[in-house]
Design a protein around this motif. Structure first.
Motif, mmCIF file in Angstrom:
data_model
loop_
_atom_site.group_PDB
_atom_site.id
_atom_site.type_symbol
_atom_site.label_atom_id
_atom_site.label_comp_id
_atom_site.label_asym_id
_atom_site.label_seq_id
_atom_site.Cartn_x
_atom_site.Cartn_y
_atom_site.Cartn_z
ATOM 1 N N ASP A 71 0.811 -1.211 0.000
ATOM 2 C CA ASP A 71 0.000 0.000 0.000
ATOM 3 C C ASP A 71 0.851 1.272 0.000
ATOM 4 O O ASP A 71 0.388 2.333 -0.418
ATOM 5 C CB ASP A 71 -0.921 0.016 1.231
ATOM 6 N N GLU A 72 2.076 1.160 0.497
ATOM 7 C CA GLU A 72 2.950 2.330 0.576
ATOM 8 C C GLU A 72 3.948 2.313 -0.573
ATOM 9 O O GLU A 72 4.447 1.258 -0.970
ATOM 10 C CB GLU A 72 3.709 2.348 1.908
ATOM 11 N N GLY A 260 8.280 -0.810 -0.903
ATOM 12 C CA GLY A 260 7.527 0.294 -1.478
ATOM 13 C C GLY A 260 7.602 0.410 -2.983
ATOM 14 O O GLY A 260 7.678 1.520 -3.525
ATOM 15 N N MET A 261 7.568 -0.727 -3.686
ATOM 16 C CA MET A 261 7.529 -0.669 -5.143
ATOM 17 C C MET A 261 6.225 -0.021 -5.589
ATOM 18 O O MET A 261 5.192 -0.132 -4.923
ATOM 19 C CB MET A 261 7.669 -2.058 -5.747
ATOM 20 N N GLN A 262 6.235 0.643 -6.726
ATOM 21 C CA GLN A 262 5.092 1.462 -7.121
ATOM 22 C C GLN A 262 3.914 0.656 -7.630
ATOM 23 O O GLN A 262 2.766 1.115 -7.583
ATOM 24 C CB GLN A 262 5.517 2.481 -8.196
ATOM 25 N N GLN A 263 4.164 -0.551 -8.123
ATOM 26 C CA GLN A 263 3.058 -1.321 -8.688
ATOM 27 C C GLN A 263 3.400 -2.805 -8.709
ATOM 28 O O GLN A 263 4.557 -3.200 -8.533
ATOM 29 C CB GLN A 263 2.743 -0.851 -10.108
ATOM 30 N N ASP A 264 2.365 -3.607 -8.915
ATOM 31 C CA ASP A 264 2.565 -5.045 -9.052
ATOM 32 C C ASP A 264 3.489 -5.332 -10.232
ATOM 33 O O ASP A 264 3.481 -4.624 -11.243
ATOM 34 C CB ASP A 264 1.240 -5.761 -9.297
ATOM 35 N N ARG A 286 11.224 2.123 -12.949
ATOM 36 C CA ARG A 286 11.436 2.786 -11.657
ATOM 37 C C ARG A 286 11.498 1.765 -10.519
ATOM 38 O O ARG A 286 12.229 1.961 -9.543
ATOM 39 C CB ARG A 286 10.308 3.781 -11.386
ATOM 40 N N ASP A 287 10.746 0.685 -10.620
ATOM 41 C CA ASP A 287 10.803 -0.337 -9.576
ATOM 42 C C ASP A 287 12.113 -1.121 -9.632
ATOM 43 O O ASP A 287 12.620 -1.564 -8.593
ATOM 44 C CB ASP A 287 9.597 -1.266 -9.661
ATOM 45 N N MET A 288 12.667 -1.295 -10.823
ATOM 46 C CA MET A 288 13.990 -1.899 -10.904
ATOM 47 C C MET A 288 15.033 -0.964 -10.284
ATOM 48 O O MET A 288 15.984 -1.425 -9.632
ATOM 49 C CB MET A 288 14.345 -2.232 -12.349
ATOM 50 N N ALA A 289 14.849 0.346 -10.443
ATOM 51 C CA ALA A 289 15.743 1.297 -9.769
ATOM 52 C C ALA A 289 15.560 1.207 -8.254
ATOM 53 O O ALA A 289 16.541 1.297 -7.497
ATOM 54 C CB ALA A 289 15.456 2.722 -10.258
ATOM 55 N N ARG A 290 14.332 1.029 -7.809
ATOM 56 C CA ARG A 290 14.093 0.853 -6.369
ATOM 57 C C ARG A 290 14.780 -0.412 -5.849
ATOM 58 O O ARG A 290 15.275 -0.430 -4.723
ATOM 59 C CB ARG A 290 12.588 0.792 -6.083
#
Length: 407
Positions: A71-72, A260-264, A286-290
């Motif tokens: 959720d976050e 805190g990844m942005q999406q599934d 962006r999630d790979m950057a995370r």
């Protein structure tokens, strides 16, 4: 560069019915071309442009598991642009880049997209997934599900007992130094990598395990490095067997949701219903950057260590010589002698991480071929140019601080 091309996706261009309208415009355009060849090497560039962003939307061999986000969301604040002595527009055009995200000191200092790709869309990772899979081994050790990388592989994959893997440790699987014979030649239709996904498994056994247990030994374990996609798939099975969870669920539980990844994201499956752990996580760039930030942060989530102490140091330093000066192989990470390391996949996917410079470069692309020499070398030059820009920026900052202190 040594990359694996995984022949794992069976695409069907007819008989979709209502599912057709659930796919985006690019997928519909791709399917309209009538592409039915399961090998991405034989797709046209245009078909790959469309297909790479929607592989999990096709009726693949056994579908895909969702890697659920939480959720976050971990925000990626925008920082001052990084002054680069290179034309980024030309670079992205030559790379046929879909996405380029550079994070320095936790701030996004460059973010560009191409090929009509966007920040909220997903692109397939290919062998970048290998590095995420190896990280789950560390998580399983921290959880007590795996005792040690020194354990025999057969302690966790019992169906491998009685094979050449009797003498192989988890660490040797991670570093691809098992000594078990393997042919990764994609120009050879009789090579192991061309055959093992089509293998008819023994009853009740995973396809990969059934194939790998039949391979002979070619060198003593621990002495010879050979890139083996099949062994990364074994690592995924090992983690699932040890934890009792699917890789997608375990990745979501340990990292994807709490960090805190942005999406599934999604993870494609083989014909036995297991994640293809050497390939094919579909995620936002962006999630790979995370994920790079997770590594830079020492593998911690909300202050809690997800990985054993010193795991990242061991995983991302040279454990095996690969025959390329200045480079090596760790636990499913490509390593550089300057301390940087990278996850890399065919056609230009990557996460480059430089802890000393607090730097992450996440990229997706559709190179003209799986591993073209020109684009591969150009990407490494780009990495070096970004490192030089960071060094210059740090020098300017230090000089300014010294001037202010002396005033």
């Amino acid at each position: 560069m040594k990359k694996a091309v995984l022949v794992i996706v069976g695409l069907v261009a007819i008989g979709l019915g209502g599912a057709w309208f659930s796919l985006d415009e690019d997928a519909r355009a791709f399917l309209a071309k009538g592409q039915t060849d399961p090998n991405v090497l034989f797709w046209s560039i245009e078909e790959r442009d469309a297909g790479f962003r929607v592989l999990d939307g096709f009726p693949v061999l056994a579908g895909a598991h969702t890697i659920a986000a939480g959720d976050e969301r971990l925000e990626l604040p925008k920082g001052d642009p990084l002054p680069l002595d290179i034309d980024v527009t030309d670079y992205m055009a030559n790379q046929r880049s879909a996405a380029l995200v550079i994070v320095h000191k936790g701030n996004v200092v460059l973010e560009e997209y191409g090929l009509d790709f966007t920040a909220d869309a997903k692109w397939t990772s290919f062998s970048v997934a290998k590095s995420l899979t190896s990280t789950l081994v560390g998580a399983a050790i921290a959880d007590g599900a795996i005792r040690s990388v020194d354990d025999p592989v057969t302690d966790y994959i019992v169906d491998l007992k009685g094979s050449a893997y009797d003498d192989v440790s988890v660490a040797q699987l991670l570093t691809m130094t098992s000594g078990v014979a393997w042919n990764e030649d994609y120009g050879d239709p009789n090579s192991d990598v061309a055959q093992f996904n089509n293998h008819q498994p023994e009853e009740g056994m995973d396809t990969t395990v059934s194939y790998m247990r039949s391979l002979p030994r070619e060198a003593p374990s621990g002495e010879k490095w050979v890139y083996k996609t099949g062994e990364t798939n074994l690592i995924g099975i090992l983690v699932s067997e040890a934890t009792g969870k699917s890789l997608a669920d375990y990745l979501s539980e340990k990292i994807w949701a709490p960090f805190g990844m942005q999406q599934d994201a999604t993870w494609l499956l083989n014909n036995a219903g297991n994640e293809i752990s050497g390939c094919c996580i579909q995620a936002a760039t962006r999630d790979m950057a995370r994920f790079g930030l997770f590594m830079l942060g020492g593998g911690r989530v909300n202050g809690k260590a997800i990985l054993p102490e010193n795991w990242i140091a061991a995983a991302t330093t040279k454990q095996a010589e690969i025959g390329t000066p200045g480079e090596g192989y760790g636990y499913q990470w490509w390593t550089y002698d300057d301390g940087a390391y990278a996850a890399q996949g065919i056609f230009g996917q990557g996460i480059f991480i430089d802890e000393a410079r607090d730097l992450i470069i996440a990229s997706n692309a559709n190179w003209p071929s799986a591993v073209p020499t020109e684009q591969d070398a150009q990407r490494l030059e780009f990495y070096r140019a970004v490192q030089s820009a960071v060094d210059a920026l740090n020098e300017d900052t230090e000089e300014q601080e010294n001037t202010e202190a002396a005033a």
